[in-house]
Write an enzyme that holds these catalytic residues in place. Structure first.
Site, short mmCIF file in Angstrom:
data_model
loop_
_atom_site.label_atom_id
_atom_site.label_comp_id
_atom_site.label_asym_id
_atom_site.label_seq_id
_atom_site.Cartn_x
_atom_site.Cartn_y
_atom_site.Cartn_z
N THR A 118 0.84 -1.20 0.00
CA THR A 118 0.00 0.00 0.00
C THR A 118 0.88 1.25 0.00
O THR A 118 2.11 1.16 0.01
CB THR A 118 -0.92 0.00 1.23
OG1 THR A 118 -0.11 -0.12 2.41
CG2 THR A 118 -1.91 -1.15 1.19
N TYR A 119 0.24 2.43 0.04
CA TYR A 119 0.94 3.72 -0.07
C TYR A 119 2.08 3.80 0.95
O TYR A 119 1.90 3.48 2.12
CB TYR A 119 -0.06 4.86 0.16
CG TYR A 119 0.50 6.22 -0.16
CD1 TYR A 119 1.03 6.51 -1.42
CD2 TYR A 119 0.51 7.22 0.80
CE1 TYR A 119 1.55 7.76 -1.70
CE2 TYR A 119 1.02 8.48 0.53
CZ TYR A 119 1.53 8.75 -0.73
OH TYR A 119 2.05 9.99 -1.00
N ILE A 120 3.26 4.21 0.49
CA ILE A 120 4.48 4.08 1.30
C ILE A 120 4.89 5.37 2.03
O ILE A 120 5.86 5.38 2.76
CB ILE A 120 5.66 3.61 0.42
CG1 ILE A 120 5.82 4.55 -0.77
CG2 ILE A 120 5.45 2.16 -0.01
CD1 ILE A 120 7.10 4.39 -1.54
#
Length: 301
Positions: A118-120
């Site tokens: 997912t978004y890092i």
């Protein structure tokens, strides 16, 4: 801070004990006349040795308790950069470069391009309910129902965290690191495995330890020995890098007399704070509120 640090001397005394059945163990000097006891120099340590000459050592307390250790929260940008630095030797910039590749998507054979994480760039530890349900099913199938906690864990985010974001986690927990290994470079695989294991562990039951504490008195001095054994592995089952060394004490009883074979004084000095590593820099930037998850690597660079 390092230049201004003035080291302070202190001493410890370790007692080596021998039971009648031949079992050996050690204990540390903790108290004198019921109060915490500290030795600042060699003279104080030598005085203890003089005081304890021909002393009788008796077990005065044996306490057993169970200790719980909870898993760490799933990764945020900051904790991912810190762990990748200490465990994999990656700099913050390298970590973000590889994490970006995992986020954007990689070719997984016939499955095509798949975004693995997912978004890092996040400072939130929140996890979507669907992801928690998937993790619970996987944990039940991989490790057994006893490894699934009664209620899904909730982790506290920093007060300044972006509430709309999630923690860094696998997009699908069903994509086990070894299943995708052949499609990833060595570094991509290592970072994905780190993220996958941390997330799965974060959704598991705590580890349980049996802790045994034994107090041994001689004149007005008190020595303490502690031992611990792992009763239930819990979340540690998912972590390939977790090591636990069992310290087992012999079965001691209150009132038991022990033979002290040696009193070993050791000199120590307090240490200044170490120089910064990238991991420590990231941690400090976050603690001081400098930058955002997206800028730690850039600041360090």
């Amino acid at each position: 801070e390092i230049e201004q640090f003035v080291p302070e001397e202190y001493w410890n005394i370790t007692a080596h004990f021998l039971r009648k059945d031949g079992q050996k163990f050690q204990a540390q000097l903790r108290r004198k006349a019921g109060k915490k006891f500290e030795m600042k120099d060699e003279a104080a340590a030598k005085q203890v040795l003089v005081d304890l000459e021909k002393a009788e050592y008796i077990v005065t307390a044996v306490k057993s308790r169970q200790r719980q250790r909870k898993p760490a929260a799933p990764y945020t940008t900051s904790t991912l950069q810190q762990d990748a630095s200490t465990r994999l030797g990656f700099g913050a910039q390298k970590t973000m470069l590889i994490a970006q590749q995992l986020y954007e998507g990689l070719e997984l054979g016939s499955a095509g391009s798949v975004g693995l994480v997912t978004y890092i760039r996040t400072d939130s530890t929140r996890v979507a309910e669907q992801a928690q349900r998937e993790a619970a099913n996987l944990i039940k199938n991989l490790y057994g129902p006893e490894y699934v906690p009664k209620t899904p864990p909730v982790y506290k985010s920093r007060a300044t965290a972006q509430g709309a974001h999630e923690a860094i986690r696998p997009t699908s927990v069903e994509l086990l690191p070894d299943q995708v290994k052949e499609y990833l470079s060595r570094d991509q695989y290592r970072l994905y495995k780190l993220i996958w294991e941390r997330f799965v562990a974060s959704q598991m039951a705590p580890a349980l330890f049996d802790v045994l504490s034994v107090d041994i008195e001689a004149k007005d001095y008190m020595f303490r020995a502690t031992g611990s054994t792992l009763r239930f592995a819990g979340f540690t089952k998912a972590l390939s890098n977790y090591t636990f060394t069992e310290e087992i004490l012999p079965p001691l009883e209150e009132g038991e007399k022990l033979k002290c074979t040696k009193l070993e004084p050791e000199q120590h000095f307090t240490s200044p704070p170490p120089r910064y590593t990238e991991a420590m820099l990231v941690k400090t930037l976050e603690e001081l509120g400098i930058g955002r998850p997206s800028t730690y690597a850039t600041i360090i660079q």
